[in-house]
Design a protein around this motif. Sequence first.
Motif, PDB file in Angstrom:
ATOM      1  N   GLY A 296       0.772  -1.237   0.000  1.00  0.00           N
ATOM      2  CA  GLY A 296       0.000   0.000   0.000  1.00  0.00           C
ATOM      3  C   GLY A 296       0.796   1.275   0.000  1.00  0.00           C
ATOM      4  N   GLU A 297       1.055   1.845  -1.187  1.00  0.00           N
ATOM      5  CA  GLU A 297       1.619   3.182  -1.230  1.00  0.00           C
ATOM      6  C   GLU A 297       0.449   4.140  -0.983  1.00  0.00           C
ATOM      7  OE1 GLU A 297       3.591   4.052  -4.921  1.00  0.00           O
ATOM      8  OE2 GLU A 297       3.966   6.121  -4.299  1.00  0.00           O
ATOM      9  N   VAL A 298       0.682   5.112  -0.118  1.00  0.00           N
ATOM     10  CA  VAL A 298      -0.418   6.001   0.254  1.00  0.00           C
ATOM     11  C   VAL A 298      -0.175   7.374  -0.378  1.00  0.00           C
ATOM     12  CG1 VAL A 298      -1.652   7.012   2.232  1.00  0.00           C
ATOM     13  CG2 VAL A 298      -0.508   4.796   2.455  1.00  0.00           C
ATOM     14  N   PRO A 299      -1.219   7.958  -0.999  1.00  0.00           N
ATOM     15  CA  PRO A 299      -1.011   9.295  -1.578  1.00  0.00           C
ATOM     16  C   PRO A 299      -0.872  10.355  -0.485  1.00  0.00           C
ATOM     17  CG  PRO A 299      -3.265   8.548  -1.927  1.00  0.00           C
ATOM     18  CD  PRO A 299      -2.558   7.450  -1.217  1.00  0.00           C
ATOM     19  N   HIS A 300       0.094  11.263  -0.651  1.00  0.00           N
ATOM     20  CA  HIS A 300       0.302  12.300   0.372  1.00  0.00           C
ATOM     21  C   HIS A 300      -0.147  13.671  -0.104  1.00  0.00           C
ATOM     22  CE1 HIS A 300       2.276   9.580   3.029  1.00  0.00           C
ATOM     23  NE2 HIS A 300       3.056   9.163   2.056  1.00  0.00           N
ATOM     24  N   ILE A 301      -0.632  13.742  -1.341  1.00  0.00           N
ATOM     25  CA  ILE A 301      -0.980  15.064  -1.887  1.00  0.00           C
ATOM     26  C   ILE A 301      -2.437  15.383  -1.579  1.00  0.00           C
ATOM     27  CG2 ILE A 301      -1.272  16.282  -4.096  1.00  0.00           C
ATOM     28  CD1 ILE A 301       1.362  14.411  -4.695  1.00  0.00           C
ATOM     29  N   LYS A 302      -2.654  16.604  -1.093  1.00  0.00           N
ATOM     30  CA  LYS A 302      -4.020  16.967  -0.702  1.00  0.00           C
ATOM     31  C   LYS A 302      -4.781  17.475  -1.929  1.00  0.00           C
ATOM     32  CE  LYS A 302      -5.934  19.041   3.453  1.00  0.00           C
ATOM     33  NZ  LYS A 302      -7.230  19.015   3.178  1.00  0.00           N
ATOM     34  N   LEU A 303      -5.913  16.860  -2.205  1.00  0.00           N
ATOM     35  CA  LEU A 303      -6.721  17.293  -3.355  1.00  0.00           C
ATOM     36  C   LEU A 303      -8.022  17.916  -2.851  1.00  0.00           C
ATOM     37  CD1 LEU A 303      -6.417  14.193  -5.715  1.00  0.00           C
ATOM     38  CD2 LEU A 303      -4.939  16.179  -5.600  1.00  0.00           C
ATOM     39  N   GLN A 304      -8.581  18.769  -3.701  1.00  0.00           N
ATOM     40  CA  GLN A 304      -9.851  19.421  -3.335  1.00  0.00           C
ATOM     41  C   GLN A 304     -10.845  19.228  -4.458  1.00  0.00           C
ATOM     42  OE1 GLN A 304      -8.001  23.369  -2.856  1.00  0.00           O
ATOM     43  NE2 GLN A 304      -9.985  23.813  -1.873  1.00  0.00           N
TER      44      GLN A 304
END
Length: 601
Positions: free
Chosen positions: A209-217
């Motif tokens: 599980g690579e987890v996304p760290h970028i915050k999206l809106q």
Amino acid sequence: MDILKAAVPNSLRKVIGNSTLDTLPDTCSSLHNFFLKFQPFCEIVTQLSDSSYGLCGKNKDDALKYKHLGNQCFVEADYVKALDYYTQALRKAPNDGAIENNLFATLYANRATVLYKMSLFIECLRDCNRALQICPSYAKAWYRRGKANVSLGNYKDAICDLNVAKIVETATGGKRQIESELKIILDQSKSTNTVEEPQHKENNLNTVGEVPHIKLQSISMPDKGRGMVSSCDVSPGSLVHAEEPYATIILKQCRETHCHYCLNDLPADRVPCISCSIPWYCSRQCQIRASGEMYLISAEASYILKNLPGVLGEYAAEVVECSYRELKVDDVTEHQHECNGVHWPAVLPPEIVLAGRILAKFFSKSSSDGITSFVENLELSHCYEHMPFESKLDSHIYAIVLLYCLKFSNEFKFSYERMSSINGISISQVVIVISQIKVNCMTVVRLKSVDTLGLSDQSGGFPIYSSAHLTNKVEQVRVGKAIYKAGSLFNHSCKPNVHAYFLSRTLYLRTTNVIAAGCQLELSYGPQVGLWDCKDRRNFLKDEYAFHCQCTGCSEVNLSDIVLNAFHCVDPNCSGAVLESRVLECEKQKIEHFLISDKVA
Ligand SMILES: C[S@@+](CC[C@H](N)C(=O)[O-])C[C@H]1O[C@@H](n2cnc3c(N)ncnc32)[C@H](O)[C@@H]1O
């Protein structure tokens, strides 16, 4: 369905074809009333929802017939055919619950022997485990497990397996044979120094599980509705989104080749559903996640395990229990409500069965909400008003049929009282869900190798081609459809900056370009600049997703769009290109816009 469609009077078709969101409950109600007076409707729904009409139930006679054929092929050493027959027998075998003489357990043990003969030792081990999970005192399965462990170099496990086999074996001759095998293995193990891996467990579905760290809106846009933007600059190759599906469905053409839960290729030791003969799974984990746990270790089995001496008892318990309790399983699992040997999940189109799964899931989660809040709570956009005339009629018919199939075909965990009776309102909600699925459904794809002869590796996980046939071409196969609630907020662009891919059921989105903070993250729903011309792209998006594409790829001049269908001028001295009139028509606006902005510049 053709009978139902053909019966709808022209006047009603017209009203349905012209229906809007406001008139939808009325048109649904009118069609429903018409069907209630149309005799074949009753027959069709009964045939779809009554298991006595279905071909999808379990059938002991069929299972025994396949078992017999498997035994014959085994004797003739035709292991490929024997494997197929035992597998078909498993699909048809009912789970009769009796711990002794359980047909399921016998078939798993027989198939394990075939897999052993084919040198598929891991698969053999898994089938032994499955037989033992049903019948822990099954000496033949412990014995076969021991033999497979020897072949895998797991001597410690093999010795335990054979020791258990020796205790549970009732025949004196059998005990003697196991003892002599044990002696050989003990000698072998002394002369070998191997590091052993425990082999109790089945395939693990969890992906690394690579987890996304970028915050999206999510923001609202005038031309495309909601869309996703990043709050910071993103470099190419970044993982921006990972998500498990809200619901999935396998496509019809992959039903015999891919797992109905995780959508991966099926291995040689595929697992059938315990209650019906439709789905295949790659493992017991997937089967349990799709249909819930259906057999439990009986008191008798626990007694057998408890009475094994010391460490051996613990070892056997670990093999038999296999930690399925750790599995996270939904209250109403995807296939559970369809799983009574009834016909409709096999017959209705996948998107309609998917609508049923969404409905089941929604009601299992929101105990207090009625069907009127169903669409609202799903928070997915839809295209009902833009749907073509015929699609509106189809979705009306399917919504009615689906609701009746769900109502009649099971003792469903979610209460149908909450759906109230089937009426214009409840049908209209299902119609909207069908149109939500059309707009928001993602096609789950897998890469498939195609060899030089054009044969695809659909062997079900065991090698049937020699290395001379190794592949040189890879193609995408569409295996399933899925709804990702957050993933469906990403809009389409024919010049995408995000790439979507799937590992098992999980959706991953990764950037392909540098994306500045505040810019939209868009993926391609299929067509892309340079691969399809603008006209074809627009037509595809209109037909499939019911929208007129507003992306930069379709509003700016792209040389690749122009050259894709251009011909060289017939005058050999001219290096100009000639465009087909239909392409020119589509490009005209963009070219005019381009020339004006060029002049201004
Ligand atoms: C999967 S949804 C995307 C999210 C959607 N915008 C929303 O508000 O929920 C697909 C729908 O978004 C809109 N859409 C997506 N990409 C678009 C594009 N390039 N041009 C115009 N509309 C687009 C269309 O209405 C389409 O049916």
